[in-house]
Design an enzyme around this catalytic site. Structure first.
Site, PDB file in Angstrom:
ATOM      1  N   GLU A  94       0.835  -1.193   0.000  1.00 32.59           N
ATOM      2  CA  GLU A  94       0.000   0.000   0.000  1.00 32.59           C
ATOM      3  C   GLU A  94       0.867   1.239   0.000  1.00 32.59           C
ATOM      4  OE1 GLU A  94      -2.272  -0.126   3.551  1.00 32.59           O
ATOM      5  OE2 GLU A  94      -2.921  -2.169   3.197  1.00 32.59           O
ATOM      6  N   CYS A 107       3.216   8.569   1.445  1.00 37.08           N
ATOM      7  CA  CYS A 107       3.642   7.594   2.448  1.00 37.08           C
ATOM      8  C   CYS A 107       3.892   6.278   1.721  1.00 37.08           C
ATOM      9  CB  CYS A 107       2.531   7.447   3.484  1.00 37.08           C
ATOM     10  SG  CYS A 107       2.872   6.166   4.698  1.00 37.08           S
ATOM     11  N   CYS A 114       5.565  -7.153   7.470  1.00 39.52           N
ATOM     12  CA  CYS A 114       6.553  -6.562   8.378  1.00 39.52           C
ATOM     13  C   CYS A 114       6.924  -7.604   9.419  1.00 39.52           C
ATOM     14  CB  CYS A 114       5.971  -5.321   9.058  1.00 39.52           C
ATOM     15  SG  CYS A 114       7.175  -4.472  10.114  1.00 39.52           S
ATOM     16  N   CYS A 118       4.686  -5.507  15.949  1.00 40.17           N
ATOM     17  CA  CYS A 118       4.011  -4.589  16.876  1.00 40.17           C
ATOM     18  C   CYS A 118       2.564  -5.065  17.032  1.00 40.17           C
ATOM     19  CB  CYS A 118       4.061  -3.154  16.363  1.00 40.17           C
ATOM     20  SG  CYS A 118       5.752  -2.592  16.122  1.00 40.17           S
ATOM     21  N   CYS A 121      -0.576  -3.396  15.161  1.00 42.26           N
ATOM     22  CA  CYS A 121      -0.418  -2.969  13.766  1.00 42.26           C
ATOM     23  C   CYS A 121      -0.899  -4.045  12.794  1.00 42.26           C
ATOM     24  CB  CYS A 121       1.048  -2.638  13.511  1.00 42.26           C
ATOM     25  SG  CYS A 121       1.425  -2.232  11.797  1.00 42.26           S
ATOM     26  N   CYS A 337      -1.275   2.041   8.260  1.00 44.46           N
ATOM     27  CA  CYS A 337      -0.452   1.098   7.514  1.00 44.46           C
ATOM     28  C   CYS A 337      -0.963  -0.340   7.579  1.00 44.46           C
ATOM     29  CB  CYS A 337       1.004   1.226   7.929  1.00 44.46           C
ATOM     30  SG  CYS A 337       1.548   0.352   9.345  1.00 44.46           S
TER      31      CYS A 337
HETATM   32  N1  SAH Z   1       8.061   0.071  10.806  1.00 45.63           N
HETATM   33  C1  SAH Z   1       8.157   1.488  10.865  1.00 45.63           C
HETATM   34  C2  SAH Z   1       7.326   2.236   9.851  1.00 45.63           C
HETATM   35  C3  SAH Z   1       5.948   1.773   9.532  1.00 45.63           C
HETATM   36  S1  SAH Z   1       4.624   2.080  10.668  1.00 45.63           S
HETATM   37  C4  SAH Z   1       7.879   1.980  12.261  1.00 45.63           C
HETATM   38  O1  SAH Z   1       7.633   1.162  13.142  1.00 45.63           O
HETATM   39  O2  SAH Z   1       7.981   3.170  12.497  1.00 45.63           O
HETATM   40  C5  SAH Z   1       4.419   3.831  10.787  1.00 45.63           C
HETATM   41  C6  SAH Z   1       3.820   4.251  12.130  1.00 45.63           C
HETATM   42  O3  SAH Z   1       2.422   3.917  12.206  1.00 45.63           O
HETATM   43  C7  SAH Z   1       4.477   3.571  13.321  1.00 45.63           C
HETATM   44  O4  SAH Z   1       4.684   4.498  14.345  1.00 45.63           O
HETATM   45  C8  SAH Z   1       3.440   2.548  13.696  1.00 45.63           C
HETATM   46  O5  SAH Z   1       3.584   2.103  15.014  1.00 45.63           O
HETATM   47  C9  SAH Z   1       2.154   3.301  13.453  1.00 45.63           C
HETATM   48  N2  SAH Z   1       0.949   2.471  13.357  1.00 45.63           N
HETATM   49  C10 SAH Z   1       0.841   1.200  12.944  1.00 45.63           C
HETATM   50  N3  SAH Z   1      -0.443   0.769  12.993  1.00 45.63           N
HETATM   51  C11 SAH Z   1      -1.164   1.811  13.434  1.00 45.63           C
HETATM   52  C12 SAH Z   1      -2.563   2.010  13.699  1.00 45.63           C
HETATM   53  N4  SAH Z   1      -3.446   1.037  13.495  1.00 45.63           N
HETATM   54  N5  SAH Z   1      -2.953   3.211  14.167  1.00 45.63           N
HETATM   55  C13 SAH Z   1      -2.067   4.213  14.342  1.00 45.63           C
HETATM   56  N6  SAH Z   1      -0.752   4.095  14.103  1.00 45.63           N
HETATM   57  C14 SAH Z   1      -0.296   2.904  13.662  1.00 45.63           C
END
Ligand code: SAH
Length: 350
Positions: A94, A107, A114, A118, A121, A337
């Site tokens: 995406e 973005c 990934c 986390c 996510c 994301c």
């Molecule tokens: N892997 C990298 C970049 C991708 S995620 C990182 O961890 O920074 C980009 C940001 O979006 C990260 O801070 C991630 O924790 C956050 N993110 C992921 N899922 C999310 C969600 N459902 N709501 C809000 N932020 C989210």
């Protein structure tokens, strides 16, 4: 050996050097192609009308421009647009275009899936399949640029899509060169941000090799116990090492570090978390970017109510921390994301 078709976007200078040599062309032909791709926003060789017709036909056959297909294109009322791309080499990714006054931010993703895991996510739910190639990263930028009107211009790049950018620096850095070069997208390095879960060795490498971009660290917790739960890779890294690397990056780059903090109701949004976070970052040239959680289907996390969000912000500001709350953009098109890919996957299952 089979002659693999070159993917032009994978290594543009090399591919165009091979192309000019093969056809006995003068060097300016390469610059013409670059200009068509990045400045004149063309989508095919056929449209590059200052190249001789037979050359355009031959080039289309031997040097394809695209290796992805648009699987879905969604638009929100606020101007946000999102592309779900099918990769020829397999998988889906995406990428998003965000509009805010004169800003046109894209973005982009760096991996299929990934590996960081986390817990809140959508991107990492099924782990990582593979790193994207440089070409696949450049292609996202060009495809998003094609969504702009003639009077609009890309202004910012955030590497915050699917995947962990610092786990794919080898492909990412040449792609960002294309974003930054004056004969590429010509976007200033300070308008390019790499967001990472916080991998100290890769942050150190970035500091040595290319300390020109902004760095955003996804913190999400002010102590190791909570961070280990939310960001499992933290278990073998630890906050101290991440912040040390971030401090070093700031020292070398002179660019203020952004710390991202996804606010999860009842998990990391309590007053003591705000106070602990302020203490952790005290004395640092830092900006905390608080992101109220975007709920993901099937996951138990929720966004805190507005009162709780305001209190969190107030406590940080009171302690002297620079804070920005990220506006909710593109909620209705699953712009967070990994969410679009996931909703597509879920629809397919149903
Ligand atoms: N892997 C990298 C970049 C991708 S995620 C990182 O961890 O920074 C980009 C940001 O979006 C990260 O801070 C991630 O924790 C956050 N993110 C992921 N899922 C999310 C969600 N459902 N709501 C809000 N932020 C989210």
């Amino acid at each position: 050996m089979i002659d693999e078709p070159l993917h032009l976007l994978n290594s543009i200078d090399t591919a165009l050097a091979t192309w000019t040599a093969r056809h006995g062309l003068p060097r300016f032909r390469s610059q013409q192609v670059r200009s068509w791709l990045f400045k004149r926003r063309t989508t095919c060789w056929e449209d590059m009308t200052d190249l001789p017709k037979p050359l355009r036909v031959a080039s289309a056959a031997e040097l394809p421009l695209w290796t992805t297909e648009i699987a879905r294109h969604t638009q929100a009322d606020d101007g946000t647009e999102k592309l779900l791309l099918n990769l020829t080499a397999g998988g889906q990714i995406e990428c998003v275009l965000l509009r805010s006054r004169v800003r046109r931010t894209i973005c982009i993703s760096t991996q299929v899936g990934c590996g960081m895991g986390c817990v809140f996510c959508a991107s990492g739910l099924d782990g990582v399949d593979r790193n994207l190639t440089t070409g696949e990263i450049v292609e996202q930028m060009l495809r998003l640029q094609l969504l702009l009107g003639a009077e609009e211009r890309l202004s910012h790049v955030v590497v915050m899509g699917m995947g962990e950018p610092l786990a794919n620096l080898d492909a990412l850095l040449p792609a960002l060169d294309e974003a930054h070069r004056s004969d590429g997208l010509d976007i200033s390095a300070r308008r390019i941000t790499i967001s990472t879960v916080g991998l100290p060795r890769s942050i150190d490498r970035l500091a040595r090799e290319k300390a020109t971009y902004r760095l955003a660290i996804s913190l999400h917790a002010p102590n190791d116990a909570l961070r280990n739960e939310l960001v499992p890779v933290n278990d073998r890294i630890g906050l101290a090492a991440i912040i040390q690397s971030a401090d070093d990056y700031f020292e070398v780059s002179g660019r203020r570090i952004t710390y991202e903090y996804v606010l999860l109701a009842g998990v990391n949004d309590q007053p003591q978390h705000a106070r602990e976070l302020a203490k952790l970052l005290a004395g640092r040239e830092a900006l905390v970017n608080v992101i109220p959680y975007n709920p993901v289907v099937g996951l138990p996390y929720r966004r805190p109510d507005l009162e709780r969000q305001a209190e969190f912000r107030h406590l940080l500001e009171e302690a002297g921390v620079r804070v920005r709350f990220r506006h909710r953009k593109g909620d209705r098109i699953d712009a967070a994301c990994g969410q679009l890919r996931r909703s597509q996957a879920l629809t397919q299952i149903e």
